[in-house]
Design an enzyme around this catalytic site. Structure first.
Site, PDB file in Angstrom:
ATOM      1  N   PHE A 222       8.405  56.442 115.761  1.00 40.51           N
ATOM      2  CA  PHE A 222       9.429  56.436 116.819  1.00 40.51           C
ATOM      3  C   PHE A 222       8.836  56.494 118.217  1.00 40.51           C
ATOM      4  CE2 PHE A 222      11.374  58.478 113.034  1.00 40.51           C
ATOM      5  CZ  PHE A 222      12.234  57.448 112.698  1.00 40.51           C
ATOM      6  N   GLU A 226       2.369  56.499 119.224  1.00 41.40           N
ATOM      7  CA  GLU A 226       1.795  55.344 119.905  1.00 41.40           C
ATOM      8  C   GLU A 226       0.531  55.785 120.632  1.00 41.40           C
ATOM      9  OE1 GLU A 226       4.509  53.013 122.295  1.00 41.40           O
ATOM     10  OE2 GLU A 226       2.858  51.968 123.264  1.00 41.40           O
ATOM     11  N   ARG A 304       9.824  50.751 132.384  1.00 42.67           N
ATOM     12  CA  ARG A 304      10.920  50.229 131.564  1.00 42.67           C
ATOM     13  C   ARG A 304      12.253  50.863 131.974  1.00 42.67           C
ATOM     14  NH1 ARG A 304      11.856  46.822 127.014  1.00 42.67           N
ATOM     15  NH2 ARG A 304       9.703  46.342 126.507  1.00 42.67           N
ATOM     16  N   GLU A 706      14.429  48.994 118.464  1.00 44.55           N
ATOM     17  CA  GLU A 706      14.892  49.971 119.454  1.00 44.55           C
ATOM     18  C   GLU A 706      16.338  49.798 119.931  1.00 44.55           C
ATOM     19  OE1 GLU A 706      11.216  48.855 121.558  1.00 44.55           O
ATOM     20  OE2 GLU A 706      11.185  50.922 122.254  1.00 44.55           O
TER      21      GLU A 706
HETATM   22  N1  MTE Z   1      12.264  52.801 112.201  1.00 37.29           N
HETATM   23  C1  MTE Z   1      11.734  53.710 111.344  1.00 37.29           C
HETATM   24  N2  MTE Z   1      12.253  53.827 110.118  1.00 37.29           N
HETATM   25  N3  MTE Z   1      10.685  54.506 111.723  1.00 37.29           N
HETATM   26  C2  MTE Z   1      10.142  54.431 112.981  1.00 37.29           C
HETATM   27  O1  MTE Z   1       9.196  55.161 113.298  1.00 37.29           O
HETATM   28  N4  MTE Z   1      10.216  53.341 115.196  1.00 37.29           N
HETATM   29  C3  MTE Z   1      11.055  52.613 116.146  1.00 37.29           C
HETATM   30  C4  MTE Z   1      11.668  51.377 115.504  1.00 37.29           C
HETATM   31  N5  MTE Z   1      12.277  51.722 114.264  1.00 37.29           N
HETATM   32  C5  MTE Z   1      10.696  53.477 113.898  1.00 37.29           C
HETATM   33  C6  MTE Z   1      11.755  52.663 113.438  1.00 37.29           C
HETATM   34  C7  MTE Z   1      10.334  52.190 117.340  1.00 37.29           C
HETATM   35  S1  MTE Z   1      10.126  53.301 118.583  1.00 37.29           S
HETATM   36  C8  MTE Z   1       9.864  50.920 117.508  1.00 37.29           C
HETATM   37  S2  MTE Z   1       9.119  50.424 118.932  1.00 37.29           S
HETATM   38  C9  MTE Z   1       9.997  49.914 116.434  1.00 37.29           C
HETATM   39  O2  MTE Z   1      10.612  50.445 115.261  1.00 37.29           O
HETATM   40  C10 MTE Z   1       8.595  49.401 116.113  1.00 37.29           C
HETATM   41  O3  MTE Z   1       8.569  48.542 115.026  1.00 37.29           O
HETATM   42  P1  MTE Z   1       8.902  46.972 115.162  1.00 37.29           P
HETATM   43  O4  MTE Z   1       8.137  46.461 116.320  1.00 37.29           O
HETATM   44  O5  MTE Z   1       8.436  46.441 113.874  1.00 37.29           O
HETATM   45  O6  MTE Z   1      10.374  46.874 115.355  1.00 37.29           O
HETATM   46 MO1  MOS Z   2       8.502  52.319 120.264  1.00 38.67          MO
HETATM   47  S1  MOS Z   2       9.061  53.725 121.662  1.00 38.67           S
HETATM   48  O1  MOS Z   2       8.026  51.194 121.514  1.00 38.67           O
HETATM   49  O2  MOS Z   2       7.074  52.966 119.684  1.00 38.67           O
END
Ligand code: MTE
Ligand code: MOS
Length: 757
Positions: A222, A226, A304, A706
């Site tokens: 989440f 990062e 952002r 997101e």
């Molecule tokens: N979904 C789950 N199940 N677990 C996660 O940690 N992180 C979120 C989102 N969905 C997350 C999630 C965040 S902050 C981001 S930036 C995106 O997933 C990153 O993955 P993606 O680029 O494949 O969408």
């Molecule tokens: Mo998602 S806050 O860009 O890891």
């Protein structure tokens, strides 16, 4: 198709950091962290701890062979506190012991002498002292000052929005294992394997090629992993370097909550100007971001916030300023939405303020100002907007007026229960706003049994990116998904990765995989051409495991073709690179085209407040969401549902509390309330936007990680509307989260005493 991990997840067979089989001689680490938020570190006494049973070594700043620095964007974050401590939870020493219990109990024996310095926890106070992480950032469109002078209505106010604990189910952790010739392999629960590699290189002074970082998957990130996975990996790596033994550290929940940063709290001042026809003519906003003690990712998060400060609206005159303020809290960091949701909360507050003062529905102002095709965002990009379309399609399906009427009728009949309805349009830009980060690599091997292995820079953290990447390979090769295996994210196979963040992982790594697979496919076709006696490779296609010539099936199957290629010494492997085209941004003018595309949507949210107790339920979230053309509805719908609930949690119940000494009071699940199954809205319903517009999304399947979180902002305003239905004289401060305590106070604020209850 379901997430490929779903079976191993429910069977408990999926591997996380803490499941990696241990190597003999593994040591366990435990951090001793500062109990003071700001002070001069006079003395660290480890003598007692050193004598404790099982202790092998205690490491402090002076023991490092490399640099005592882990700040990625700015070099302002020591790994170990050296001369000063800057927040409660800042690592001071690392204990390494034979067992985890021994490491933890020895850490308690460390003593420090710290001379207290002034503690600042409020970003506005830090701003007044000019303690900024980076110089202020500005966005400007048109001339707001001039426009305000001609506005029929101008409203000014303040909005405050608190942070949010990531609460990934898997806590932070790392496991470093020595490899020969002084190198090491580091298993890390990180969204950014390359960031970990760089950071380990820095603190150990080992070149990056001596460091292998490997990630199988995360139990959630989440955004919290990062940048903030780096410290634990660096600590384990330093331990391994100094002891030549494997070192493991998996944080306990309370350590994790205490020592890691969270979503940034913001305070903001806004000024909104409208014309008689309710068109927003001017908007001015100043953001004060609570960055915590060091930069971490605060500068791009701040940016952002600016990028999304007008949400899904077109406002011709905008002046937006953002300050990143240094406080004595753990460095705050990325969290789903990356500062965007905070910017959006403020404009929604400004609109709600204007609506209340003008005695119109906020939805009327929202509707009239949605950004249209060809309108300009404050940062110069021209919108390819679906804002009005998602609004219209959601209205057609869910009938906003009827939902409002039902709430009004309910409110007329009920004295102590009130319903509120709110609209929440969203607009979220997809791409890292730092253009060079929008690149990715993929390594694809076809083996001689016909199976396919794929490695990319994407990290699986529950969001289903591996499933989507497997789908890309399966689609290009026209093979069943079982023939594709996505391997761990590993810096030896894929170098120089961008973190899995910005919702862009499937787009970037999916495109790289597409290119790699297409390159191999072309080679296969070139070989097949002669075997099936086609005139050109263009006449050859591969479908469901067989070669077709001009659309007609042949006897040549995938396995035979693959082996024939190998016999002819044609490569069955490819390492491809992808970079998003057409994006750019220039901070000297604060203009450009930073996003590959935007994701739009409109939700209508309903809530019921129990006006005697202050508790509430979110009854429904109904949305028209812009998926482009979803390549995996099961994964995408899961992201929407999870995002909405996480957003509702942030705005209504999750309350991060630091006291004035900088101590985290909400430091466990007994003091920090997150949504449970009972907080999930009774109805979460969404329809896909119907359009055929092309985008740079992988197979036109738009990023979904997101944006849905931001629908949760609607829950705040639905609850607020319900509160006002009970106490129409009160205008609750825009101060999120709207916890039951705050709701109750607002139901019975001073003004209500005048009312006849
Ligand atoms: N979904 C789950 N199940 N677990 C996660 O940690 N992180 C979120 C989102 N969905 C997350 C999630 C965040 S902050 C981001 S930036 C995106 O997933 C990153 O993955 P993606 O680029 O494949 O969408
Ligand atoms: Mo998602 S806050 O860009 O890891």
């Amino acid at each position: 198709m379901k997430n490929l991990d779903s079976k191993s997840h429910v069977r408990g067979e999926s591997i996380y950091l803490d499941d990696i089989p241990l190597i003999q001689e593994t040591l366990y680490a435990c951090v001793y962290d500062s109990t003071v938020a700001h002070g001069k570190l006079k003395n660290v006494d480890v003598s007692e701890a050193e004598k404790a049973k099982g202790v092998v070594k205690i490491i402090t700043a002076k023991d490092l062979i490399g640099e005592n620095q882990i700040g990625g964007i700015l070099p302002d974050e020591p790994l170990f506190a050296d001369e000063e401590v800057h927040f409660q939870g800042m690592p001071i020493a690392l204990v390494l012991a034979e067992t985890e219990e021994q490491a933890r109990s020895a850490a308690k024996k460390i003593k420090t002498e710290i001379e207290l310095l002034e503690i600042v926890t409020d970003p506005r106070v830090a701003f007044a002292k000019n303690d900024l992480i980076v110089p202020p950032k500005h966005f400007k469109l048109g001339d707001a000052d001039k426009a305000f002078k001609t506005c029929a209505y101008v409203f000014e106010g303040r909005a405050d929005i608190n942070g949010q604990e990531h609460l990934y189910i898997e806590t932070q952790g790392a496991y470093a294992v020595p490899t020969e010739q002084g190198g090491m392999r580091v298993y890390s629960s990180t969204q950014g394997p390359t960031a970990v590699q760089r950071c380990v290189s820095r603190v150990t002074a080992l070149p990056m090629h001596q460091i292998e970082v490997d990630v199988t998957r995360l139990g959630g990130g989440f955004g919290g992993k990062e940048d903030q996975a780096n410290a634990w990996a660096a600590l384990c790596a330093v331990g391994t370097q100094l002891t030549k033994r494997p070192v493991k550290y998996a944080l306990h929940r309370m350590e994790d909550m205490r020592m890691t940063g969270k979503r940034h709290p913001y305070s903001a001042d806004y000024k909104i100007g409208l014309n008689k026809d309710l068109k927003i003519a001017a908007y001015e906003v100043v953001f004060y971001q609570n960055a915590g003690a060091s930069a971490d990712l605060s500068p791009p998060v701040l940016e952002r916030t600016l990028f999304h400060c007008t949400n899904a609206y077109f406002i011709p005159n905008v002046t937006a300023t953002a300050h990143s303020c240094r406080t004595n809290l753990p460095p705050n960091t990325a969290f789903r939405g990356f500062g965007g949701p905070q910017g959006m909360f403020v404009i929604e507050s400004a609109i709600a303020h204007a609506a209340e003062a003008l005695n119109v529905s906020a939805s009327e102002i929202q509707r009239k100002n949605l950004i249209g095709d060809g309108d300009e965002f404050p940062y110069g990009q021209i919108a390819e907007s679906e804002a009005i379309t998602t609004w219209t399609q959601a209205d057609a399906k869910f009938d906003f007026a009827k939902l409002q009427k039902k709430a009004d009728e309910f409110n007329a009949e009920n004295k102590f229960f009130k319903k509120g309805v709110a609209l929440m349009p969203i607009c979220f830009g997809i791409s890292f706003t730092k253009t060079p980060m929008n690149q990715a690599r993929s390594l694809v091997h076809v083996y001689t049994d016909g199976s396919v292995a794929v490695s990319t820079g994407a990290v699986e953290m529950g969001q289903g990116v591996n499933t989507k990447i497997a789908q890309v390979a399966a689609r290009i090769f026209s093979l069943p998904i079982e023939r594709i295996k996505i391997h761990t994210t590993n810096t030896l196979r894929i170098a120089n990765t961008s973190p899995t963040a910005a919702s862009a992982a499937a787009d970037l790594n999916g495109h790289a995989t597409q290119i790699a697979c297409e390159t191999i496919l072309q080679r296969l076709k070139d070989v097949a051409k002669d075997l099936v006696e086609a005139q050109s490779a263009d006449d050859v296609s591969i479908e469901n495991g067989f070669v077709f010539r001009k659309g007609e099936s042949t006897d040549l199957d995938w396995l035979t073709l693959v082996n024939e290629c190998h016999m002819q010494r044609v490569s069955l492997s490819e390492h491809a690179h992808y970079a998003t085209q057409g994006i750019h941004f220039d901070w000297s003018t604060a203009k450009g085209h930073p996003f590959a595309y935007h994701v739009y949507g409109t939700a209508v949210v309903g809530a019921t407040v129990d006006c005697l107790r202050g508790i509430y339920t979110v009854d429904f979230v109904k949305a028209c969401h812009d998926f482009g053309s979803s390549m995996n509805t099961s994964v995408d719908y899961g992201q929407i549902e999870g995002g909405i609930v996480q957003g509702i949690g942030w705005l209504t119940m999750e309350e991060v509390v630091y006291d004035e000494s900088g101590r985290l009071r909400s430091n466990a699940l007994s003091t920090y309330k997150i949504p449970d199954i009972y907080s999930v809205p009774k109805t979460i319903e969404f329809i896909p936007l119907e359009t055929t517009r092309e985008s740079l999304a992988i197979f036109n399947s738009k990023a979904v990680g997101e944006p849905p979180l931001m629908y949760g902002i609607g829950a705040y305003f639905a609850i607020r509307n319900a509160v006002r239905a009970f106490n129409s004289e009160n205008s609750p401060a825009f101060d999120a989260p709207f916890t039951p305590e705050r709701v109750l106070m607002n139901l019975y604020s001073e003004t209500v005493k005048k009312m006849k209850v």
